[in-house]
Design a protein around this motif. Structure first.
Motif, PDB file in Angstrom:
ATOM      1  N   THR A  16      -9.017  24.073   3.585  1.00 48.52           N
ATOM      2  CA  THR A  16      -7.906  24.414   2.569  1.00 48.52           C
ATOM      3  C   THR A  16      -8.148  25.661   1.821  1.00 48.52           C
ATOM      4  O   THR A  16      -9.173  26.041   2.014  1.00 48.52           O
ATOM      5  N   GLY A  44      -7.608   7.800  -0.596  1.00 47.77           N
ATOM      6  CA  GLY A  44      -8.459   8.972  -0.276  1.00 47.77           C
ATOM      7  C   GLY A  44      -9.753   9.150   0.154  1.00 47.77           C
ATOM      8  O   GLY A  44     -10.440  10.303   0.288  1.00 47.77           O
ATOM      9  N   CYS A  45     -10.103   7.837   0.335  1.00 49.07           N
ATOM     10  CA  CYS A  45     -11.734   7.911   0.751  1.00 49.07           C
ATOM     11  C   CYS A  45     -11.820   8.130   2.317  1.00 49.07           C
ATOM     12  O   CYS A  45     -13.270   7.985   2.645  1.00 49.07           O
ATOM     13  N   LYS A  47     -10.084   6.635   4.954  1.00 49.12           N
ATOM     14  CA  LYS A  47      -9.638   5.398   6.025  1.00 49.12           C
ATOM     15  C   LYS A  47      -8.799   6.088   7.275  1.00 49.12           C
ATOM     16  O   LYS A  47      -9.151   5.704   8.347  1.00 49.12           O
ATOM     17  N   VAL A  49      -7.799   9.232   7.975  1.00 52.75           N
ATOM     18  CA  VAL A  49      -8.619  10.088   8.842  1.00 52.75           C
ATOM     19  C   VAL A  49      -9.355   9.818   9.851  1.00 52.75           C
ATOM     20  O   VAL A  49      -9.537  10.248  10.933  1.00 52.75           O
TER      21      VAL A  49
END
Ligand SMILES: Nc1ncnc2c1ncn2[C@@H]1O[C@H](COP(=O)(O)OP(=O)(O)OP(=O)(O)O)[C@@H](O)[C@H]1O
Ligand SMILES: Nc1ncnc2c1ncn2[C@@H]1O[C@H](COP(=O)(O)OP(=O)(O)OP(=O)(O)O)[C@@H](O)[C@H]1O
Ligand SMILES: [Mg+2]
Ligand SMILES: [Mg+2]
Lengths: 340, 295
Positions: A16, A44-45, A47, A49
């Motif tokens: 990014t 956002g942890c 999962k 992805v």
């Protein structure tokens, strides 16, 4: 039972403008054929992805930094897009979190399901339509014949979600990644879908990786549960081990946030703070800053996995023999009797 | 209760004609009212018309039938007096299932939350407005570090919280929350539900809380209406509804709600109710104090 999915030391980074985001950090995970593994953790942890990296459906700026993924005996991190496409058709499919990313808003639902059927088999037009109607029926859409010709916006949120499930099942996959497939559903339909998934597992030996933040649903469907925090699995075990004998303070926090485990008249417990953005992961345990039970060492060194049983392990220094003994604050006890 | 309810829905009917032969009867004649300071829960089957009720109240669709009153004023007519229109605009806010997706991608978090304050000219001084915006962001658990971010830079859960901050900024009388937390994870759900509870106690907001998660609805609501195929089949105070569900559909809902206890969850019997047997006939009748049943 054989391992159908094996993930070793998987790390995944996003490039990014602000730098490298470490979305998955050294995950090890095995799933057996016919098993239902639930992945639980805050937003956002990582999962989604994690599932996407097995499917190789990652955003462009994602990069697998290390690790191997073996599916049904084949190592797939080196597979080309063409090879992946055939794997995706025959081996695994995914139900995405947001139904509208799967559904084309302009095409009638029935046609979309029929197309999915045809893409993965050599069914003719009529056979595909018949199968699509069957699938609509299977997932409990009333009046499938009328609904077949309607575009997604004529459907309620929950109906769309079910249509997405129908599309995912159209290819008869061996592994199904279900990313919060029942969040938009009411409980009776949810119960039916969960029963349906269990039935598919029992009858066809379907392996399911089930991402959810609903611990009630997880209690119902999972054989094993992996708790994820900031890109890492922090606790993993059989469903009974996780619910009745959780060991990681993060798992405690999740359980305590549940209204059904709250005591009458008391406010809900909230885990303080928010999950970190994984730009520059701090030294030590990233959960330490939100952990009411953090030890000094948590700020200095990442905890390794400590085995609680042959099937249950948690990455917390509280399990180190030198640590103070802290009783679990979670009130759920095995066979306590029905909470009214 | 003698005080004017915040919202009164009378005989609401909302049909959608798909083509000449097919009409979807999304909402088929329902009545309810929401008292000041109350959290009114609506639960029900997928497609039973819950979101349609919310949209009809907001005036998204022209009603097929019935009337809607906000603080005693008719708001479902085509032409409304300006004061009524302004009052609705200002004092009734909605948080949609997918509000997060509907945020203007070209506005910063701060601009998004400030917009209703600006449009309704709530604060003359810029400082006061800023202070209110930051206070609202803090209430939903977003630090000032997020004020200059754009929606695209936030996770789904964070965007939903921005939508919530925006809807509370103006201190409305009524917030209609259509599955405001379904897309959030448990720990943040707990934060948001705690926030709703706090707002309701300290600021006296009324809420219509539409949700699938019975445990959350139970935790938050004072009364609950259960919808099935465009009808309210049962309406009762929360405790009463959970202790003595009278409609078989309500009973099946309660028995289907998953509980986070594997042994219990797997040994429990679920009461099935075949919704295809439901005709929708009958009238909502008070069978016990405040407990209504379609019969
Ligand atoms: N395209 C991207 N570019 C940069 N970072 C990304 C991108 N996609 C995801 N991330 C980051 O990766 C992390 C993991 O995201 P992921 O979508 O897997 O979370 P999740 O656990 O599925 O959350 P949720 O419960 O909200 O769906 C997040 O911190 C997110 O910000
Ligand atoms: N604009 C529209 N045109 C046609 N039909 C519609 C429209 N909006 C809703 N419907 C139909 O009305 C019915 C009720 O939909 P609604 O979205 O209100 O359900 P819901 O109770 O909110 O369901 P969910 O729990 O899945 O969100 C559904 O059958 C839906 O297909
Ligand atoms: Mg996700
Ligand atoms: Mg809805």
């Amino acid at each position: 039972m054989a391992e159908i999915l094996e993930i070793n030391n998987l790390s995944l980074h996003f490039d990014t403008p602000e730098g490298e985001v470490c979305a998955v950090r050294g995950v090890d995970l095995c799933v057996k054929q016919g098993e239902i593994l639930a992945i639980v953790g805050e937003s956002g942890c990582g999962k989604t992805v994690l599932c996407q990296s097995v499917m190789k459906l990652l955003p462009k700026n994602a990069r697998i930094a290390s690790g191997t993924i073996t599916v049904d005996g084949t190592e797939i991190t080196g597979c080309s897009e063409k090879e992946m496409r055939s794997l995706r058709g025959n081996l695994f499919s995914m139900i995405f979190q947001d139904p509208m990313t799967t559904l084309n808003p302009t095409i009638p639902i029935g046609k979309q399901i029929a197309e999915a059927v045809r893409k993965h088999s050599n069914a003719g037009k009529d056979a595909a339509k018949a199968r699509a109607l069957e699938l609509l029926e299977l997932i409990g859409i009333e009046d499938p014949v009328v609904r077949y010709d309607l575009q997604p916006h004529f459907f309620s949120g929950g109906m769309r979600q079910r249509c997405v499930l129908a599309i995912a099942l159209a290819s008869n996959p061996k592994i199904l990644f279900a990313d919060e497939p029942t969040t938009a559903l009411d409980v009776t339909v949810q119960a039916k879908i969960l029963d349906l998934l269990l039935e598919l597992r029992d009858k066809l030996g379907l392996t399911i990786v089930f991402v959810s933040h609903d611990l009630g649903v997880v209690a119902r469907i999972a054989d094993r549960v992996a708790i994820m925090y900031a890109g890492k699995i922090v606790e993993i075990g059989r469903v009974d081990e996780i619910f009745y004998d959780p060991r990681h303070p993060y798992t405690w926090g999740l359980m305590q946030s549940l209204p059904s485990l709250a005591r009458e008249g008391e406010p809900l417990h909230c885990i303080p703070g928010m999950p970190p953005v994984m730009l520059n992961p701090p030294e030590g345990d990233v959960f330490a800053y939100r952990n009411l039970y953090a030890l000094q060492i948590d700020y200095e060194e990442m905890p390794p996995f400590f085995a609680v049983s042959p099937t249950h392990a948690a990455a917390t220094w509280l399990l180190d023999p030198r640590a103070p003994r802290i009783p679990s604050p979670v009130s759920l006890r095995r066979k306590e009797g029905e909470p009214q | 209760m003698t005080a004017t309810p915040v919202l009164d829905v009378v005989g609401l009917v909302q049909h959608f004609a798909i083509n000449r032969s097919v009409t979807i009867r999304a909402v088929d004649g329902i009545d309810f009212s929401v008292d000041a300071g109350e959290v009114f829960g609506i639960v029900g089957e997928t497609g039973s018309g819950k979101s349609t009720v919310a949209k009809s109240i907001l005036g998204v669709n022209a009603l097929t039938g019935g009337e809607i009153y906000f603080k005693g004023n008719l708001i479902s007519a085509k032409h409304l007096p300006k004061e009524v229109k302004d009052d609705v605009h200002r004092n009734m806010q909605i948080i949609f299932q997918d509000s997060a997706a509907a945020l203007n991608p070209h506005m910063t978090v701060e601009e998004i939350v400030a917009e209703p304050l600006l449009v309704n000219r709530v604060y003359a001084a810029k400082e006061e407005r800023e202070e209110r915006v930051l206070a609202c962001l803090a209430q939903v658990g977003l630090s000032a570090a997020y004020r200059h971010k754009y929606p695209g830079e936030l996770s789904g859960g964070m965007r939903q919280r921005v939508a919530i901050a925006r809807s509370i900024a103006i201190r409305p009388d009524l917030i209609i929350a259509d599955e405001p937390i379904a897309s959030l994870d448990i720990s943040i759900q707990a934060q948001i539900v705690t926030l709703f509870q706090h707002l309701q106690k300290t600021e006296g907001f009324s809420f219509i809380f539409i949700a699938h998660d019975l445990s959350m609805v139970r935790f938050l609501s004072t009364r609950i209406a259960v919808m099935l195929k465009g009808k309210i089949v049962e309406l009762a105070p929360t405790d009463e509804l959970f202790r003595h569900p009278l409609h078989p559909y309500t009973a099946s809902l309660i028995s289907s709600a998953p509980v986070p206890d594997p042994d219990l969850e797997r040994s429990r019997t679920r009461l099935a109710y075949d919704t295809s047997l439901f005709t929708g006939d009958g009238v909502l009748t008070e069978v016990a104090d405040g407990h209504f049943l379609l019969m």
